[in-house]
Motif scaffolding. Structure first.
Motif, PDB file in Angstrom:
ATOM      1  N   VAL A  44     -11.032  27.036  46.751  1.00 21.32           N
ATOM      2  CA  VAL A  44     -11.767  27.440  47.948  1.00 21.32           C
ATOM      3  C   VAL A  44     -11.060  26.804  49.142  1.00 21.32           C
ATOM      4  O   VAL A  44     -10.809  25.597  49.148  1.00 21.32           O
ATOM      5  CB  VAL A  44     -13.234  26.974  47.905  1.00 21.32           C
ATOM      6  CG1 VAL A  44     -13.908  27.213  49.247  1.00 21.32           C
ATOM      7  CG2 VAL A  44     -14.002  27.702  46.818  1.00 21.32           C
ATOM      8  N   VAL A  56     -15.411  29.457  55.704  1.00 23.39           N
ATOM      9  CA  VAL A  56     -14.916  29.659  54.340  1.00 23.39           C
ATOM     10  C   VAL A  56     -14.014  30.892  54.313  1.00 23.39           C
ATOM     11  O   VAL A  56     -14.409  31.967  54.770  1.00 23.39           O
ATOM     12  CB  VAL A  56     -16.085  29.836  53.351  1.00 23.39           C
ATOM     13  CG1 VAL A  56     -15.561  30.040  51.929  1.00 23.39           C
ATOM     14  CG2 VAL A  56     -17.028  28.638  53.413  1.00 23.39           C
ATOM     15  N   HIS A  60     -16.037  34.003  48.657  1.00 24.54           N
ATOM     16  CA  HIS A  60     -16.782  32.945  47.963  1.00 24.54           C
ATOM     17  C   HIS A  60     -18.197  32.927  48.543  1.00 24.54           C
ATOM     18  O   HIS A  60     -18.552  32.023  49.311  1.00 24.54           O
ATOM     19  CB  HIS A  60     -16.104  31.591  48.137  1.00 24.54           C
ATOM     20  CG  HIS A  60     -14.713  31.529  47.587  1.00 24.54           C
ATOM     21  ND1 HIS A  60     -14.455  31.452  46.233  1.00 24.54           N
ATOM     22  CD2 HIS A  60     -13.504  31.572  48.209  1.00 24.54           C
ATOM     23  CE1 HIS A  60     -13.137  31.431  46.040  1.00 24.54           C
ATOM     24  NE2 HIS A  60     -12.542  31.509  47.217  1.00 24.54           N
TER      25      HIS A  60
END
Length: 203
Positions: A44, A56, A60
């Protein structure tokens, strides 16, 4: 001559009260990219924008940024996690790894709610003495009062008390650090009371 930026300060790695991984980039010199390895492989990547906001990258949906910290579901990361802060790009990139963090097991402790058809069911039945009664962190059992739970609320209307029924009530647990957790508590309703027998005397 090309010189990289100074190495960033390693992020703080810990755990949210709901058991998920908590990564907090350093406020000063925290880098512009955080990389968190996943148990299933891959990473990530959370990047810092020009406004200072962390976002992000990629697909995800369960990973989110809350305040100044990143939340990664506990089941997505391994038992030991090392997180990397990076600054710069390409050959001018510089990075610093966090210390390895050992994840603590997190379990919600629950007790069945048992009612008679003539009783009433309220939100108070969902926690403390029945429903959610506490949590276990690592090997430590905590009761409701010491478990950092702020509230336990039903997802939707509470069900009717149907005689002889056995069902799960979906609930949301909210912790004092703002993290949440979805679970269910079991509701058991006894059968209707039988009719009393007739008592008399033979001749």
């Amino acid at each position: 001559l090309k010189v990289t930026k100074a190495a960033p300060t390693a992020p703080t790695v810990g755990q949210w009260q709901n058991g998920n991984l908590k990564v907090t980039p350093a406020a000063d010199n925290g880098g512009d990219k955080i990389e968190i390895p996943l148990k299933a492989g891959g990473t990530v990547v959370v990047k810092k924008g020009d406004t200072g906001t962390w976002t992000v990258e990629g697909n995800h949906p369960d990973v989110k940024v809350t305040g100044d910290s990143i939340e990664v579901p506990a089941d997505k990361v391994g038992d030991s996690v090392t997180v990397t802060a990076k600054v710069g790009e390409g050959e001018l990139e510089n990075s610093t790894n966090s210390a390895a963090y050992s994840k603590q097991a997190h379990t919600v402790r629950k007790t069945d709610i048992v009612k008679k058809p003539t009783d009433t069911l309220s939100g108070e039945d969902l926690h403390t003495n029945t429903g959610v009664i506490g949590i276990t962190v690592g090997n430590e059992e905590k009761d409701y009062a010491s478990s950092n739970i702020q509230s336990v609320t039903s997802n939707g209307a509470l069900p009717a008390l149907t005689a002889g029924s056995n069902q799960d009530i979906p609930v949301t647990i909210t912790y004092t650090d703002g993290s949440t957790e979805e679970t269910t508590v079991k509701l058991k309703v006894t059968k209707a009371a039988p009719t009393a027998p007739t008592v008399g005397q033979w001749q």
